[in-house]
Design a protein around this motif. Structure first.
Motif, short mmCIF file in Angstrom:
data_model
loop_
_atom_site.label_atom_id
_atom_site.label_comp_id
_atom_site.label_asym_id
_atom_site.label_seq_id
_atom_site.Cartn_x
_atom_site.Cartn_y
_atom_site.Cartn_z
N ASN A 53 5.60 -4.29 -16.28
CA ASN A 53 5.29 -2.94 -16.07
C ASN A 53 4.84 -2.46 -14.60
O ASN A 53 4.22 -1.57 -14.45
CB ASN A 53 4.52 -2.09 -16.86
CG ASN A 53 3.15 -2.66 -17.02
OD1 ASN A 53 2.74 -3.37 -16.56
ND2 ASN A 53 2.18 -1.57 -17.70
N LEU A 54 4.92 -3.59 -13.53
CA LEU A 54 4.54 -3.34 -12.19
C LEU A 54 5.00 -1.68 -11.62
O LEU A 54 6.08 -1.50 -11.61
CB LEU A 54 4.90 -4.28 -11.31
CG LEU A 54 4.32 -4.07 -9.90
CD1 LEU A 54 2.93 -4.46 -9.86
CD2 LEU A 54 5.20 -5.01 -8.92
N GLN A 55 4.11 -1.13 -11.23
CA GLN A 55 4.37 0.13 -10.50
C GLN A 55 4.05 0.42 -9.30
O GLN A 55 2.85 0.09 -8.90
CB GLN A 55 3.46 1.23 -11.36
CG GLN A 55 3.79 1.61 -12.79
CD GLN A 55 2.95 2.55 -13.49
OE1 GLN A 55 2.21 3.44 -12.93
NE2 GLN A 55 3.01 2.58 -14.56
N HIS A 56 5.18 0.46 -8.25
CA HIS A 56 4.79 0.52 -7.07
C HIS A 56 5.51 1.43 -6.00
O HIS A 56 6.80 1.78 -6.60
CB HIS A 56 5.00 -1.03 -6.45
CG HIS A 56 6.13 -1.59 -6.54
ND1 HIS A 56 6.58 -1.92 -7.81
CD2 HIS A 56 7.46 -1.66 -5.68
CE1 HIS A 56 8.20 -2.40 -7.55
NE2 HIS A 56 8.48 -1.86 -6.37
N THR A 57 5.13 1.96 -4.97
CA THR A 57 5.84 2.73 -4.20
C THR A 57 5.83 2.23 -2.66
O THR A 57 4.74 1.68 -2.18
CB THR A 57 5.06 4.19 -4.13
OG1 THR A 57 4.86 4.71 -5.19
CG2 THR A 57 5.68 4.87 -3.23
N ILE A 58 6.95 2.22 -2.22
CA ILE A 58 7.16 1.58 -0.75
C ILE A 58 7.62 2.70 0.06
O ILE A 58 8.54 3.15 -0.22
CB ILE A 58 8.36 0.27 -0.75
CG1 ILE A 58 7.77 -0.79 -1.85
CG2 ILE A 58 8.57 -0.17 0.46
CD1 ILE A 58 8.94 -1.71 -1.97
N ASP A 59 6.70 2.88 1.30
CA ASP A 59 7.00 3.86 2.04
C ASP A 59 7.07 3.22 3.39
O ASP A 59 6.46 2.64 4.17
CB ASP A 59 5.64 4.62 2.11
CG ASP A 59 5.88 5.98 3.10
OD1 ASP A 59 6.79 5.79 3.88
OD2 ASP A 59 5.17 7.05 2.86
N PHE A 60 8.63 3.23 3.90
CA PHE A 60 8.91 2.67 5.09
C PHE A 60 8.42 3.45 6.22
O PHE A 60 8.02 2.62 7.21
CB PHE A 60 10.46 2.27 5.13
CG PHE A 60 10.97 1.13 4.33
CD1 PHE A 60 10.76 -0.13 4.38
CD2 PHE A 60 11.61 1.47 3.08
CE1 PHE A 60 10.91 -1.30 3.53
CE2 PHE A 60 11.89 0.34 2.06
CZ PHE A 60 11.69 -0.82 2.61
N ALA A 61 8.25 4.79 6.09
CA ALA A 61 8.19 5.27 7.50
C ALA A 61 6.27 5.31 7.47
O ALA A 61 6.23 5.02 8.68
CB ALA A 61 8.21 6.95 6.90
N ALA A 62 5.78 5.08 6.71
CA ALA A 62 4.32 4.89 6.86
C ALA A 62 4.17 3.34 6.65
O ALA A 62 2.85 3.07 7.02
CB ALA A 62 3.37 5.70 5.72
N LYS A 63 4.88 2.56 6.70
CA LYS A 63 4.93 1.16 6.32
C LYS A 63 3.61 0.61 5.55
O LYS A 63 2.71 0.12 5.54
CB LYS A 63 4.37 0.43 7.76
CG LYS A 63 5.67 0.55 8.67
CD LYS A 63 5.23 -0.17 9.91
CE LYS A 63 6.50 -0.33 10.63
NZ LYS A 63 6.21 -1.08 12.05
N THR A 64 3.83 1.20 4.24
CA THR A 64 2.84 0.97 3.17
C THR A 64 3.44 0.49 1.89
O THR A 64 4.60 0.86 1.62
CB THR A 64 2.09 2.27 2.91
OG1 THR A 64 2.74 3.20 2.43
CG2 THR A 64 1.12 2.83 3.98
N ILE A 65 2.78 -0.46 1.09
CA ILE A 65 2.94 -0.70 -0.24
C ILE A 65 1.66 -0.23 -1.29
O ILE A 65 0.93 -0.67 -0.94
CB ILE A 65 3.54 -2.15 -0.15
CG1 ILE A 65 4.58 -2.39 0.55
CG2 ILE A 65 3.81 -2.37 -1.89
CD1 ILE A 65 4.91 -3.95 0.52
N ASP A 66 2.16 0.47 -2.01
CA ASP A 66 1.08 0.98 -3.05
C ASP A 66 1.35 0.30 -4.22
O ASP A 66 2.30 0.79 -5.00
CB ASP A 66 0.90 2.53 -3.10
CG ASP A 66 -0.21 3.02 -3.72
OD1 ASP A 66 -1.06 1.98 -4.33
OD2 ASP A 66 -0.29 4.33 -3.90
N ILE A 67 0.62 -0.54 -4.56
CA ILE A 67 0.75 -1.41 -6.15
C ILE A 67 -0.32 -0.70 -7.23
O ILE A 67 -1.55 -0.62 -6.73
CB ILE A 67 0.28 -2.62 -5.92
CG1 ILE A 67 1.07 -3.57 -4.98
CG2 ILE A 67 0.42 -3.55 -7.44
CD1 ILE A 67 2.51 -3.70 -5.28
N LYS A 68 0.34 0.21 -8.01
CA LYS A 68 -0.46 1.10 -8.84
C LYS A 68 -0.84 0.45 -10.25
O LYS A 68 -1.43 0.84 -10.95
CB LYS A 68 0.26 2.51 -9.12
CG LYS A 68 0.25 3.28 -7.73
CD LYS A 68 1.08 4.47 -8.12
CE LYS A 68 1.45 5.12 -6.93
NZ LYS A 68 2.87 5.40 -6.36
#
Length: 77
Positions: A53-68
């Protein structure tokens, strides 16, 4: 090295870079369980393995990966 980007995840997790491929990363939790393996380059992120159930958001504009993902979520605790 996250290609001038940022990775956010639970403070008790560890991030490891693969010795043979500087674009391959592993995230390990405090119990030494594997949370995710992914590769990263200038244009893409590819997850080769992740917990169910890995929840993650990848924001290419901000160059961030948020592993929730939080420890023990998969067990319902």
């Amino acid at each position: 090295m996250l290609l001038n980007g940022i990775l956010f995840f639970i403070e008790n997790y560890s991030l490891f870079v693969d010795i043979e491929s500087m674009h391959k990363y592993s995230i390990i939790d405090v119990d030494n369980d594997l949370i995710a393996i992914f590769t990263l380059d200038d244009s893409s992120v590819a997850f080769q393995h992740s917990v169910y159930n890995l929840q993650h958001t990848i924001d290419f504009a901000a160059k961030t990966i948020d592993i929730k993902h939080k420890p023990y979520e998969e067990e319902g605790e």
